[in-house]
Structure formats: structure tokens, C-alpha cells
Write a protein that holds these residues in place. Structure first.
Motif, PDB file in Angstrom:
ATOM      1  N   PRO A  94      -2.397   6.085 -16.151  1.00  0.00           N
ATOM      2  CA  PRO A  94      -1.154   5.577 -15.593  1.00  0.00           C
ATOM      3  C   PRO A  94      -0.797   6.330 -14.318  1.00  0.00           C
ATOM      4  O   PRO A  94      -1.120   7.495 -14.142  1.00  0.00           O
ATOM      5  CB  PRO A  94      -0.122   5.834 -16.695  1.00  0.00           C
ATOM      6  CG  PRO A  94      -0.715   6.900 -17.534  1.00  0.00           C
ATOM      7  CD  PRO A  94      -2.202   6.764 -17.417  1.00  0.00           C
ATOM      8  N   GLY A  95      -0.151   5.655 -13.434  1.00  0.00           N
ATOM      9  CA  GLY A  95       0.243   6.250 -12.165  1.00  0.00           C
ATOM     10  C   GLY A  95       0.139   5.211 -11.067  1.00  0.00           C
ATOM     11  O   GLY A  95      -0.188   4.049 -11.293  1.00  0.00           O
ATOM     12  N   THR A  96       0.377   5.666  -9.866  1.00  0.00           N
ATOM     13  CA  THR A  96       0.321   4.774  -8.717  1.00  0.00           C
ATOM     14  C   THR A  96      -1.120   4.617  -8.269  1.00  0.00           C
ATOM     15  O   THR A  96      -1.808   5.608  -8.062  1.00  0.00           O
ATOM     16  CB  THR A  96       1.156   5.361  -7.564  1.00  0.00           C
ATOM     17  OG1 THR A  96       2.471   5.628  -8.042  1.00  0.00           O
ATOM     18  CG2 THR A  96       1.234   4.392  -6.412  1.00  0.00           C
ATOM     19  N   PRO A  97      -1.586   3.384  -8.105  1.00  0.00           N
ATOM     20  CA  PRO A  97      -2.947   3.188  -7.608  1.00  0.00           C
ATOM     21  C   PRO A  97      -3.100   3.770  -6.203  1.00  0.00           C
ATOM     22  O   PRO A  97      -2.131   3.875  -5.443  1.00  0.00           O
ATOM     23  CB  PRO A  97      -3.112   1.671  -7.593  1.00  0.00           C
ATOM     24  CG  PRO A  97      -2.062   1.143  -8.491  1.00  0.00           C
ATOM     25  CD  PRO A  97      -0.953   2.139  -8.464  1.00  0.00           C
ATOM     26  N   GLU A  98      -4.316   4.142  -5.873  1.00  0.00           N
ATOM     27  CA  GLU A  98      -4.574   4.820  -4.597  1.00  0.00           C
ATOM     28  C   GLU A  98      -4.224   3.941  -3.411  1.00  0.00           C
ATOM     29  O   GLU A  98      -3.669   4.423  -2.413  1.00  0.00           O
ATOM     30  CB  GLU A  98      -6.044   5.228  -4.528  1.00  0.00           C
ATOM     31  CG  GLU A  98      -6.378   6.062  -3.314  1.00  0.00           C
ATOM     32  CD  GLU A  98      -7.822   6.501  -3.317  1.00  0.00           C
ATOM     33  OE1 GLU A  98      -8.341   6.717  -2.215  1.00  0.00           O
ATOM     34  OE2 GLU A  98      -8.417   6.629  -4.389  1.00  0.00           O
ATOM     35  N   ASP A  99      -4.508   2.659  -3.479  1.00  0.00           N
ATOM     36  CA  ASP A  99      -4.216   1.794  -2.344  1.00  0.00           C
ATOM     37  C   ASP A  99      -2.712   1.654  -2.108  1.00  0.00           C
ATOM     38  O   ASP A  99      -2.257   1.606  -0.964  1.00  0.00           O
ATOM     39  CB  ASP A  99      -4.870   0.428  -2.503  1.00  0.00           C
ATOM     40  CG  ASP A  99      -4.468  -0.285  -3.789  1.00  0.00           C
ATOM     41  OD1 ASP A  99      -3.903   0.379  -4.684  1.00  0.00           O
ATOM     42  OD2 ASP A  99      -4.726  -1.499  -3.907  1.00  0.00           O
ATOM     43  N   ILE A 100      -1.927   1.648  -3.181  1.00  0.00           N
ATOM     44  CA  ILE A 100      -0.469   1.575  -3.028  1.00  0.00           C
ATOM     45  C   ILE A 100       0.050   2.869  -2.395  1.00  0.00           C
ATOM     46  O   ILE A 100       0.925   2.841  -1.529  1.00  0.00           O
ATOM     47  CB  ILE A 100       0.217   1.327  -4.387  1.00  0.00           C
ATOM     48  CG1 ILE A 100      -0.281   0.028  -5.019  1.00  0.00           C
ATOM     49  CG2 ILE A 100       1.727   1.340  -4.262  1.00  0.00           C
ATOM     50  CD1 ILE A 100       0.050  -1.208  -4.223  1.00  0.00           C
ATOM     51  N   GLU A 101      -0.510   3.988  -2.809  1.00  0.00           N
ATOM     52  CA  GLU A 101      -0.096   5.271  -2.231  1.00  0.00           C
ATOM     53  C   GLU A 101      -0.423   5.332  -0.748  1.00  0.00           C
ATOM     54  O   GLU A 101       0.385   5.812   0.060  1.00  0.00           O
ATOM     55  CB  GLU A 101      -0.771   6.427  -2.981  1.00  0.00           C
ATOM     56  CG  GLU A 101      -0.287   7.788  -2.574  1.00  0.00           C
ATOM     57  CD  GLU A 101       1.202   8.001  -2.799  1.00  0.00           C
ATOM     58  OE1 GLU A 101       1.824   8.676  -1.950  1.00  0.00           O
ATOM     59  OE2 GLU A 101       1.737   7.498  -3.791  1.00  0.00           O
ATOM     60  N   LEU A 102      -1.589   4.839  -0.351  1.00  0.00           N
ATOM     61  CA  LEU A 102      -1.948   4.817   1.064  1.00  0.00           C
ATOM     62  C   LEU A 102      -1.019   3.907   1.855  1.00  0.00           C
ATOM     63  O   LEU A 102      -0.606   4.247   2.972  1.00  0.00           O
ATOM     64  CB  LEU A 102      -3.394   4.367   1.238  1.00  0.00           C
ATOM     65  CG  LEU A 102      -4.459   5.366   0.778  1.00  0.00           C
ATOM     66  CD1 LEU A 102      -5.837   4.739   0.848  1.00  0.00           C
ATOM     67  CD2 LEU A 102      -4.404   6.629   1.612  1.00  0.00           C
ATOM     68  N   PRO A 118      -2.540  13.647   0.074  1.00  0.00           N
ATOM     69  CA  PRO A 118      -2.944  13.946  -1.292  1.00  0.00           C
ATOM     70  C   PRO A 118      -3.637  15.301  -1.385  1.00  0.00           C
ATOM     71  O   PRO A 118      -4.425  15.664  -0.535  1.00  0.00           O
ATOM     72  CB  PRO A 118      -3.908  12.818  -1.629  1.00  0.00           C
ATOM     73  CG  PRO A 118      -3.713  11.771  -0.592  1.00  0.00           C
ATOM     74  CD  PRO A 118      -3.119  12.429   0.590  1.00  0.00           C
ATOM     75  N   GLY A 119      -3.294  16.050  -2.402  1.00  0.00           N
ATOM     76  CA  GLY A 119      -3.920  17.356  -2.617  1.00  0.00           C
ATOM     77  C   GLY A 119      -3.234  18.503  -1.902  1.00  0.00           C
ATOM     78  O   GLY A 119      -3.682  19.632  -1.977  1.00  0.00           O
ATOM     79  N   THR A 120      -2.164  18.217  -1.156  1.00  0.00           N
ATOM     80  CA  THR A 120      -1.428  19.280  -0.465  1.00  0.00           C
ATOM     81  C   THR A 120       0.009  19.283  -0.937  1.00  0.00           C
ATOM     82  O   THR A 120       0.484  18.340  -1.539  1.00  0.00           O
ATOM     83  CB  THR A 120      -1.451  19.088   1.071  1.00  0.00           C
ATOM     84  OG1 THR A 120      -0.796  17.871   1.371  1.00  0.00           O
ATOM     85  CG2 THR A 120      -2.875  19.061   1.593  1.00  0.00           C
ATOM     86  N   SER A 121       0.688  20.380  -0.638  1.00  0.00           N
ATOM     87  CA  SER A 121       2.087  20.465  -1.076  1.00  0.00           C
ATOM     88  C   SER A 121       3.076  20.386   0.073  1.00  0.00           C
ATOM     89  O   SER A 121       4.259  20.275  -0.133  1.00  0.00           O
ATOM     90  CB  SER A 121       2.311  21.773  -1.859  1.00  0.00           C
ATOM     91  OG  SER A 121       2.009  22.875  -1.024  1.00  0.00           O
ATOM     92  N   SER A 122       2.607  20.487   1.317  1.00  0.00           N
ATOM     93  CA  SER A 122       3.535  20.460   2.458  1.00  0.00           C
ATOM     94  C   SER A 122       3.379  19.164   3.216  1.00  0.00           C
ATOM     95  O   SER A 122       2.272  18.669   3.458  1.00  0.00           O
ATOM     96  CB  SER A 122       3.283  21.650   3.377  1.00  0.00           C
ATOM     97  OG  SER A 122       1.960  21.571   3.882  1.00  0.00           O
ATOM     98  N   PRO A 123       4.501  18.568   3.622  1.00  0.00           N
ATOM     99  CA  PRO A 123       4.437  17.300   4.361  1.00  0.00           C
ATOM    100  C   PRO A 123       3.978  17.512   5.793  1.00  0.00           C
ATOM    101  O   PRO A 123       4.114  18.598   6.361  1.00  0.00           O
ATOM    102  CB  PRO A 123       5.863  16.786   4.299  1.00  0.00           C
ATOM    103  CG  PRO A 123       6.704  17.969   4.058  1.00  0.00           C
ATOM    104  CD  PRO A 123       5.852  18.970   3.323  1.00  0.00           C
TER     105      PRO A 123
END
Length: 126
Positions: A94-102, A118-123
Motif C-alpha cells: 500500500p502507498g502512493t504509486p511511483e508514477d503518481i509521486e512523480l 525520493p530517498g532524501t530528507s531535505s527539499p
């Protein structure tokens, strides 16, 4: 054999088979109910309907047969099929699909906001 296994578990083969079995059994219930109902009509109107002697007992028999058949199909076909399908083809996490996140990241960049890769904590600011 793996191709055959994929054919059985991926497609809607089991769903269609269950639909045909349950539909046929339910058709028998409807037929016996209709025959029982038309037997309640006066004698003159029976000429237009069925002349077969049916009773409420035949209707109850069809209902009980339907319930037993539905239980057998559920416990011996649907449940093992669901377990096998989940074992060989697990559901995605469960979660947001990768294409939606992009798409959300692109929207945020176009709107002038900040994006967290993705994979980082700073914007990242524009």
C-alpha cells in the motif's frame, strides 16, 4: 507448467467459472419459484403458463441446493484460488504509486514550491 499456472491464476478464468456455476444454480431457484407462483393462480390462467405440477417443496429444495452449492464453490474453489493467487502474485504494497509521486513532484516544481526527492530528507528549492 508455469505458463498454465499463470493462465489459471492471472486471468478471470475462475471468476467466470464461478459466475456460470452460481448463475445456473440461481436460475433453477428462479424457475422453481416462478412455477410455484404460477401454481397459485386460478386454473383458467394456468393454460398460459406451466402445466407441470410444482410445489413449494420444489422451491425450497432449489433454495437449499443453491446454498449448498454456493458454500461448496466458496470453500473449495474461491478460498484456495484466493490463497494461491496471493501466494504466487502478491498484492503491491500500500502507498502512493511511483508514477503518481512523480506527477506530484512535477506539479510542485511547476507551481514554484519545493520538492523532496525520493530517498532524501531535505527539499530542493527552485
Amino acid at each position: 507448467m508455469s505458463g498454465f499456472k499463470n493462465f489459471l491464476l492471472r486471468g478471470n478464468l475462475i471468476d467466470l467459472a464461478v459466475a456460470v456455476i452460481i448463475g445456473t444454480a440461481f436460475g433453477a431457484v428462479v424457475t422453481t419459484f416462478t412455477n410455484w407462483l404460477t401454481d397459485l393462480l386460478p386454473e383458467g390462467s394456468k393454460a398460459y403458463f406451466s402445466n407441470q405440477p410444482n410445489s413449494f417443496g420444489a422451491f425450497l429444495n432449489a433454495v437449499v441446493s443453491f446454498v449448498i452449492l454456493a458454500a461448496v464453490v466458496y470453500f473449495f474453489i474461491v478460498t484456495p484460488y484466493t490463497k494461491a493467487k496471493e501466494r504466487y502474485f502478491p498484492s503491491p504494497a500500500p502507498g502512493t504509486p511511483e508514477d503518481i509521486e512523480l506527477l506530484r513532484q512535477i506539479r510542485d516544481l511547476l507551481a514554484g514550491g519545493s520538492v523532496t526527492p525520493p530517498g532524501t530528507s531535505s527539499p530542493i528549492d527552485r
